[in-house]
Scaffold this motif. Structure first.
Motif, short mmCIF file in Angstrom:
data_model
loop_
_atom_site.label_atom_id
_atom_site.label_comp_id
_atom_site.label_asym_id
_atom_site.label_seq_id
_atom_site.Cartn_x
_atom_site.Cartn_y
_atom_site.Cartn_z
N HIS A 266 -2.48 3.94 -5.93
CA HIS A 266 -1.03 3.93 -5.72
C HIS A 266 -0.34 4.80 -6.78
N VAL A 267 -0.84 4.72 -8.00
CA VAL A 267 -0.31 5.53 -9.10
C VAL A 267 -0.45 7.02 -8.77
N ARG A 268 -1.61 7.41 -8.28
CA ARG A 268 -1.81 8.83 -7.92
C ARG A 268 -0.85 9.26 -6.82
N ALA A 269 -0.58 8.37 -5.88
CA ALA A 269 0.37 8.71 -4.81
C ALA A 269 1.76 8.94 -5.38
N VAL A 270 2.20 8.06 -6.29
CA VAL A 270 3.52 8.24 -6.92
C VAL A 270 3.52 9.52 -7.74
N TRP A 271 2.45 9.78 -8.48
CA TRP A 271 2.35 11.00 -9.30
C TRP A 271 2.47 12.23 -8.40
N VAL B 61 -4.51 -0.23 -7.66
CA VAL B 61 -3.32 0.23 -8.36
C VAL B 61 -3.45 1.71 -8.71
N GLU B 62 -4.62 2.12 -9.18
CA GLU B 62 -4.82 3.51 -9.57
C GLU B 62 -4.57 4.49 -8.42
N GLY C 121 3.77 13.84 -20.02
CA GLY C 121 2.93 14.99 -19.79
C GLY C 121 1.53 14.68 -19.27
N LEU C 122 1.27 13.45 -18.87
CA LEU C 122 -0.06 13.10 -18.39
C LEU C 122 -0.28 13.59 -16.97
N ASP C 123 -1.53 13.99 -16.68
CA ASP C 123 -1.86 14.37 -15.31
C ASP C 123 -2.20 13.12 -14.49
N ALA C 124 -2.47 13.30 -13.20
CA ALA C 124 -2.68 12.16 -12.31
C ALA C 124 -3.84 11.27 -12.75
N ARG C 125 -4.94 11.88 -13.15
CA ARG C 125 -6.09 11.09 -13.61
C ARG C 125 -5.74 10.30 -14.86
N GLN C 126 -5.09 10.96 -15.81
CA GLN C 126 -4.73 10.29 -17.06
C GLN C 126 -3.76 9.14 -16.82
N VAL C 127 -2.81 9.34 -15.93
CA VAL C 127 -1.85 8.27 -15.62
C VAL C 127 -2.59 7.10 -14.98
N ALA C 128 -3.47 7.39 -14.03
CA ALA C 128 -4.22 6.31 -13.35
C ALA C 128 -5.07 5.52 -14.35
N GLU C 129 -5.60 6.21 -15.36
CA GLU C 129 -6.42 5.53 -16.36
C GLU C 129 -5.58 4.78 -17.39
N ASN D 261 0.81 -1.20 0.00
CA ASN D 261 0.00 0.00 0.00
C ASN D 261 0.86 1.27 0.00
N ILE D 262 1.19 1.74 -1.20
CA ILE D 262 1.91 3.01 -1.34
C ILE D 262 1.01 4.15 -0.89
N PHE D 263 -0.25 4.09 -1.33
CA PHE D 263 -1.25 5.09 -0.96
C PHE D 263 -1.93 4.62 0.31
N THR D 264 -1.87 5.42 1.36
CA THR D 264 -2.49 5.00 2.61
C THR D 264 -3.92 5.52 2.68
N LEU D 265 -4.84 4.64 2.96
CA LEU D 265 -6.25 5.01 3.03
C LEU D 265 -6.53 5.98 4.16
N ARG D 266 -5.68 5.98 5.16
CA ARG D 266 -5.91 6.86 6.32
C ARG D 266 -5.10 8.15 6.25
N GLY D 267 -4.47 8.40 5.10
CA GLY D 267 -3.78 9.67 4.90
C GLY D 267 -2.40 9.76 5.50
N GLY D 268 -1.74 8.64 5.70
CA GLY D 268 -0.38 8.65 6.24
C GLY D 268 0.62 9.18 5.23
N ARG D 269 1.87 9.19 5.61
CA ARG D 269 2.93 9.71 4.74
C ARG D 269 3.09 8.84 3.50
N TYR D 270 3.68 9.43 2.48
CA TYR D 270 3.97 8.73 1.23
C TYR D 270 4.99 7.64 1.48
#
Length: 172
Positions: free
Chosen positions: A155-160, A152-153, A126-134, A57-66
């Motif tokens: 986690h992608v937004r977290a990396v972006w 996965v999407e 040059g893709l934005d976060a939504r475009q990358v996730a899609e 879990n790169i993206f934390t559901l509870r808003g923890g650090r990256y």
């Protein structure tokens, strides 16, 4: 009472504990101060949330650090150098057998590597976060049945966000 002996920052330490050789190495996953243990005589690895049957879990559901996948990948490479026959992860069932341990480590590294690398490549296009996730694609063998704690999407937004942050061109 505060500890008097601390592990050196980002270094592997070789110790002898009760006559047993042990290596202690950084394994920064859900916390930046996690360590892993290698018991060479027993061919045993002990980890904290490093080798699990789900995508980490790169993206934390509870808003923890990256949770930087590049750091986790680097730390997991240490695990892969060991000829372990048993892996005990605090968040997983034991994994037995040298081939099974290596396969589990490789799978987790490959999952994180695909998410991180594809996100960086799509940012460069040059893709934005939504475009990358899609646009992200992930091997079914690495994704199917492994999204039990976040998608996965996400986690992608977290990396972006970690790589683009304020400079993402979205003023809102």
């Amino acid at each position: 009472v505060p500890p008097e002996k601390l592990f050196p920052f980002e270094k592997t330490v070789e110790l002898l504990i009760a006559g047993e050789p042990v290596e202690v190495a950084p394994l920064r996953t859900d916390t930046t101060d996690s360590v892993g243990f290698w018991f060479p005589k027993r061919k045993l690895l002990v980890t904290n949330f490093m080798v699990t049957p789900v995508i980490f879990n790169i993206f934390t559901l509870r808003g923890g650090r990256y949770r930087d996948p590049a750091v986790m990948i680097s730390d997991a490479r240490w695990l892969a150098t060991k000829d372990a026959e048993l892996l005990l992860d605090i968040h997983n069932n034991p994994i037995k057998g040298a081939a099974e341990v290596q396969a589990a480590i490789e799978r987790n590294v490959d999952q994180l590597q695909q998410i991180n690398d594809q996100t960086i490549r799509l940012i460069a296009r040059g893709l934005d976060a939504r475009q990358v996730a899609e646009a992200i694609t992930m091997s079914p063998s690495l994704r199917d049945g492994a999204e039990l704690y976040g998608q996965v999407e996400s986690h992608v937004r977290a990396v972006w966000n970690a790589n683009r942050d304020w400079f993402g061109s979205d003023v809102y």
